[in-house]
Design a protein around this motif. Structure first.
Motif, PDB file in Angstrom:
ATOM      1  N   ARG A   1       0.831  -1.207   0.000  1.00 20.32           N
ATOM      2  CA  ARG A   1       0.000   0.000   0.000  1.00 20.32           C
ATOM      3  C   ARG A   1       0.868   1.261   0.000  1.00 20.32           C
ATOM      4  N   GLN A   2       1.913   1.268   0.804  1.00 18.26           N
ATOM      5  CA  GLN A   2       2.768   2.448   0.862  1.00 18.26           C
ATOM      6  C   GLN A   2       3.555   2.631  -0.429  1.00 18.26           C
ATOM      7  N   ILE A   3       3.984   1.530  -1.036  1.00 21.97           N
ATOM      8  CA  ILE A   3       4.683   1.638  -2.316  1.00 21.97           C
ATOM      9  C   ILE A   3       3.746   2.199  -3.382  1.00 21.97           C
ATOM     10  N   GLY A   4       2.511   1.696  -3.415  1.00 15.78           N
ATOM     11  CA  GLY A   4       1.531   2.210  -4.380  1.00 15.78           C
ATOM     12  C   GLY A   4       1.222   3.675  -4.159  1.00 15.78           C
ATOM     13  N   GLN A   5       1.169   4.092  -2.889  1.00 17.83           N
ATOM     14  CA  GLN A   5       0.906   5.492  -2.583  1.00 17.83           C
ATOM     15  C   GLN A   5       2.054   6.374  -3.051  1.00 17.83           C
ATOM     16  N   ALA A   6       3.285   5.911  -2.835  1.00 18.13           N
ATOM     17  CA  ALA A   6       4.445   6.667  -3.291  1.00 18.13           C
ATOM     18  C   ALA A   6       4.447   6.794  -4.810  1.00 18.13           C
ATOM     19  N   TRP A   7       4.106   5.716  -5.495  1.00 23.07           N
ATOM     20  CA  TRP A   7       4.077   5.729  -6.957  1.00 23.07           C
ATOM     21  C   TRP A   7       3.034   6.721  -7.469  1.00 23.07           C
ATOM     22  N   ALA A   8       1.819   6.641  -6.958  1.00 26.13           N
ATOM     23  CA  ALA A   8       0.744   7.515  -7.449  1.00 26.13           C
ATOM     24  C   ALA A   8       1.023   8.980  -7.121  1.00 26.13           C
ATOM     25  N   SER A   9       1.594   9.249  -5.948  1.00 28.80           N
ATOM     26  CA  SER A   9       1.830  10.633  -5.539  1.00 28.80           C
ATOM     27  C   SER A   9       2.956  11.279  -6.326  1.00 28.80           C
ATOM     28  N   ALA A  10       3.823  10.472  -6.936  1.00 24.03           N
ATOM     29  CA  ALA A  10       4.966  11.026  -7.650  1.00 24.03           C
ATOM     30  C   ALA A  10       4.578  11.617  -9.002  1.00 24.03           C
ATOM     31  N   PHE A  11       3.359  11.403  -9.467  1.00 31.71           N
ATOM     32  CA  PHE A  11       2.885  12.055 -10.694  1.00 31.71           C
ATOM     33  C   PHE A  11       2.479  13.475 -10.311  1.00 31.71           C
TER      34      PHE A  11
ATOM     35  N   MET B   1       8.800  21.949 -12.751  1.00 32.49           N
ATOM     36  CA  MET B   1       9.302  20.638 -13.142  1.00 32.49           C
ATOM     37  C   MET B   1       8.180  19.615 -12.972  1.00 32.49           C
ATOM     38  N   ARG B   2       7.823  18.957 -14.060  1.00 34.37           N
ATOM     39  CA  ARG B   2       6.806  17.908 -14.006  1.00 34.37           C
ATOM     40  C   ARG B   2       7.503  16.556 -13.929  1.00 34.37           C
ATOM     41  N   ILE B   3       7.068  15.737 -12.971  1.00 32.37           N
ATOM     42  CA  ILE B   3       7.656  14.415 -12.749  1.00 32.37           C
ATOM     43  C   ILE B   3       6.667  13.358 -13.216  1.00 32.37           C
ATOM     44  N   THR B   4       7.118  12.480 -14.081  1.00 29.86           N
ATOM     45  CA  THR B   4       6.280  11.394 -14.580  1.00 29.86           C
ATOM     46  C   THR B   4       7.002  10.065 -14.366  1.00 29.86           C
ATOM     47  N   PRO B   5       6.626   9.293 -13.352  1.00 33.77           N
ATOM     48  CA  PRO B   5       7.284   7.999 -13.100  1.00 33.77           C
ATOM     49  C   PRO B   5       7.080   7.036 -14.268  1.00 33.77           C
ATOM     50  N   ARG B   6       8.107   6.241 -14.515  1.00 34.63           N
ATOM     51  CA  ARG B   6       8.060   5.249 -15.580  1.00 34.63           C
ATOM     52  C   ARG B   6       8.277   3.825 -15.059  1.00 34.63           C
ATOM     53  N   GLU B   7       9.068   3.685 -14.006  1.00 34.32           N
ATOM     54  CA  GLU B   7       9.417   2.348 -13.530  1.00 34.32           C
ATOM     55  C   GLU B   7       9.797   2.446 -12.054  1.00 34.32           C
ATOM     56  N   LEU B   8       9.508   1.378 -11.316  1.00 33.95           N
ATOM     57  CA  LEU B   8       9.869   1.319  -9.908  1.00 33.95           C
ATOM     58  C   LEU B   8      10.766   0.110  -9.698  1.00 33.95           C
ATOM     59  N   GLN B   9      11.945   0.366  -9.152  1.00 33.16           N
ATOM     60  CA  GLN B   9      12.957  -0.669  -9.009  1.00 33.16           C
ATOM     61  C   GLN B   9      13.208  -0.966  -7.532  1.00 33.16           C
TER      62      GLN B   9
ATOM     63  N   SER C   1       4.174  18.094  -2.096  1.00 28.02           N
ATOM     64  CA  SER C   1       3.087  18.119  -3.067  1.00 28.02           C
ATOM     65  C   SER C   1       2.081  17.052  -2.643  1.00 28.02           C
ATOM     66  N   GLY C   2       1.037  17.467  -1.948  1.00 27.08           N
ATOM     67  CA  GLY C   2       0.099  16.506  -1.381  1.00 27.08           C
ATOM     68  C   GLY C   2       0.783  15.706  -0.281  1.00 27.08           C
ATOM     69  N   ASP C   3       0.725  14.380  -0.392  1.00 30.41           N
ATOM     70  CA  ASP C   3       1.385  13.514   0.587  1.00 30.41           C
ATOM     71  C   ASP C   3       2.833  13.237   0.229  1.00 30.41           C
ATOM     72  N   LEU C   4       3.264  13.739  -0.925  1.00 29.47           N
ATOM     73  CA  LEU C   4       4.610  13.465  -1.391  1.00 29.47           C
ATOM     74  C   LEU C   4       5.546  14.591  -0.978  1.00 29.47           C
ATOM     75  N   VAL C   5       6.673  14.249  -0.382  1.00 28.69           N
ATOM     76  CA  VAL C   5       7.699  15.219  -0.031  1.00 28.69           C
ATOM     77  C   VAL C   5       8.960  14.878  -0.816  1.00 28.69           C
ATOM     78  N   ILE C   6       9.410  15.848  -1.611  1.00 24.61           N
ATOM     79  CA  ILE C   6      10.625  15.671  -2.399  1.00 24.61           C
ATOM     80  C   ILE C   6      11.772  16.352  -1.664  1.00 24.61           C
ATOM     81  N   HIS C   7      12.808  15.591  -1.387  1.00 23.21           N
ATOM     82  CA  HIS C   7      14.013  16.125  -0.764  1.00 23.21           C
ATOM     83  C   HIS C   7      15.102  16.112  -1.837  1.00 23.21           C
ATOM     84  N   ALA C   8      15.645  17.278  -2.137  1.00 24.08           N
ATOM     85  CA  ALA C   8      16.635  17.345  -3.207  1.00 24.08           C
ATOM     86  C   ALA C   8      17.770  18.276  -2.826  1.00 24.08           C
ATOM     87  N   ASP C   9      18.923  17.990  -3.391  1.00 19.19           N
ATOM     88  CA  ASP C   9      20.108  18.801  -3.152  1.00 19.19           C
ATOM     89  C   ASP C   9      20.804  18.993  -4.495  1.00 19.19           C
ATOM     90  N   LEU C  10      20.911  20.246  -4.911  1.00 14.21           N
ATOM     91  CA  LEU C  10      21.517  20.570  -6.193  1.00 14.21           C
ATOM     92  C   LEU C  10      23.033  20.402  -6.092  1.00 14.21           C
TER      93      LEU C  10
END
Length: 480
Positions: free
Chosen positions: A208-218, A232-240, A440-449
């Motif tokens: 369930r948590q993996i599915g939630q992460a996948w859906a929220s990443a769009f 920046m628009r993020i469109t997931p293609r594959e989960l490894q 973005s909703g339930d999704l939190v993106i942590h990034a470092d340039l």
């Protein structure tokens, strides 16, 4: 500053084409592939609670009739040796469990729960009615997880137990050990738990948590709020999947989300519809790499007042035109926009007056040039910068002669040239801050340039921009 090359035609060798066409092309960027870390976590306490619900408190009952509680024993009486009779009894009781505790480290989940056995020896040789013994053991379950292709968790379980107090009763100076019959009854329950525990792993909500992460990443996130707004628009293609680890009471899955990142200048792009969670793919490469595009942007409207102020300052001195007296000029307006062929168009509206002449000339002279920069450089120059046409000319060709005079077009090109270094550093700083922890909703993106490189300067309809390709590290987590 890069020197501009003036292409000057000989007298009469150029064609008055008027105003160059205006383009309205936008900045279009190809999607960048990224492999973002997705550290999905599950509380191991959830699994412990699931086991609490499904493993009964009373594990089993003991009911063994006519057991030999005291074996026959030879007794030396001095004149003869006699054997005492076997003493039989009935062994009954029950085994219960205590609360299930969970822990582990590395690749192992460990569950522990106490076992309490209350065992009674009844009808002991017809002599005693009952003797009771209490024994305690600690059961241990070591679990190793596996994920199926559909992200359903499975596992192998190995159970063991240790007696803390061995079950026994004291009778007539004898210790009647009840360990063997207790272990005969304990073996089936251990086997049952080994069969059932793997199924309980599916109840901790990993899929369930993996599915939630996948859906929220769009989603789409802002990189720069204004001047210009960049998304920046993020469109997931594959989960490894690349394994897991247990630490601090939590189960962390090592996932990599391969996604396309698209950059848009202007309005926020609508996220693409989320697709169903795809089958698991093996982790290929190091997760955590985020790639995206940024434009260091200069609107043409911002360049116009800068150019006209510089020209008015320059016009305090006369312009020298071969074959003519010094020419005084009064600049009224500057128009700059993108035209065809990746070039910019510059229209200068002014009045020119040759000293000694009573007839002024006015109109708009149009020039075009292509912005250039060296590789990975923020210093801008122009090539092929020169006069291409005129409009609204009155009073002769003086303004055209003046603009074709040696050194005038290079001077204007130099006034237009910029150093994007400050804008570049400012934009990267704003982007780094914007994506440090973006929700973005339930999704939190942590990034470092981490890294950035610049491309070839381009002139589009919306403005002059320097393309920057940036990369860094990134992860996404689910926040309640």
């Amino acid at each position: 500053m890069l020197a501009a090359t003036l292409v000057l035609a000989s007298c009469g060798g150029w064609s008055d084409k008027g105003q160059p066409p205006r383009t309205d092309d936008r900045i279009v960027v190809q999607p960048q592939p990224s492999l973002v870390t997705v550290p999905v976590e599950a509380e191991l306490g959830d699994l412990a609670r699931a086991m609490e619900r499904n493993v009964p408190r009373q594990l089993w009952r003991i009911n063994q009739r006519d057991q030999i509680c005291v074996a026959s024993k030879g007794v030396d009486l001095g004149i003869a040796t006699v054997k005492t009779p076997k003493i039989k009894c009935n062994i009954v009781g029950e085994v219960t469990r205590g609360s299930i505790r969970v822990g582990g480290s590395g690749k192992e989940l460990r569950f522990s729960f106490p076992l309490t056995a209350v065992i009674r020896a009844e009808d002991i040789g017809g002599i005693l009615k009952r003797e009771t013994a209490t024994a305690k053991a600690m059961a241990h379950a070591v679990v190793r997880l596996e994920l199926e292709k559909d992200w359903t968790p499975r596992g192998t379980v190995k159970l063991s137990y240790d007696w803390l107090t061995e079950p026994h009763v004291d009778f007539m100076g004898q210790k009647i050990r009840l360990t063997e019959p207790a272990e005969r009854e304990l073996a089936p329950i251990i086997a049952k738990l080994e069969r059932e525990l793997p199924g309980e792993l599916g109840k901790i909500g990993i899929r369930r948590q993996i599915g939630q992460a996948w859906a929220s990443a769009f989603t789409s996130v802002v990189l720069n709020e204004r001047n210009p707004p960049v998304w920046m628009r993020i469109t997931p293609r594959e989960l490894q999947y690349g394994g897991y680890e247990v630490t601090n009471g939590r189960l962390r899955l090592r996932l990599g989300m391969r996604a396309l990142t698209e950059t848009y200048v202007g309005k926020r792009p609508k996220p693409r519809p989320a697709t169903a969670l795809p089958p698991m793919a093996p982790l290929a490469g190091t997760p955590g790499e985020l790639a995206f595009f940024l434009p260091v942007f200069a609107e043409y409207g911002e360049l116009e007042p800068v150019l006209i102020r510089a020209l008015r300052k320059r016009s305090k001195r006369p312009f020298m035109v071969p074959g003519l007296e010094p020419v005084d000029a009064t600049f009224k307006a500057a128009t700059i926009y993108g035209t065809t062929g990746g070039r910019i168009a510059v229209g200068l509206t002014f009045t020119a007056h040759e000293r000694g002449s009573r007839t002024p000339t006015s109109g708009t002279v149009w020039m075009t040039g292509k912005p250039v920069n060296a590789e990975n450089s923020r210093r801008v120059g122009f090539t092929d910068f020169g006069v291409t046409g005129t409009t609204d000319m009155t009073g002769g060709d003086l303004i055209l002669d003046m603009m074709n005079a040696p050194g005038v077009a290079p001077m204007i090109a130099e006034l237009l040239a910029q150093n994007f270094e400050r804008d570049y550093a400012e934009l990267l700083g704003k982007v780094d801050q914007a994506i440090a922890a973006k929700r973005s909703g339930d999704l939190v993106i942590h990034a470092d340039l981490k890294r950035a490189r610049t491309g070839q300067l381009q002139a589009a309809g919306a403005g002059l921009y320097l393309p920057v390709w940036a990369s860094g590290t990134a992860s996404v987590t689910i926040a309640p």
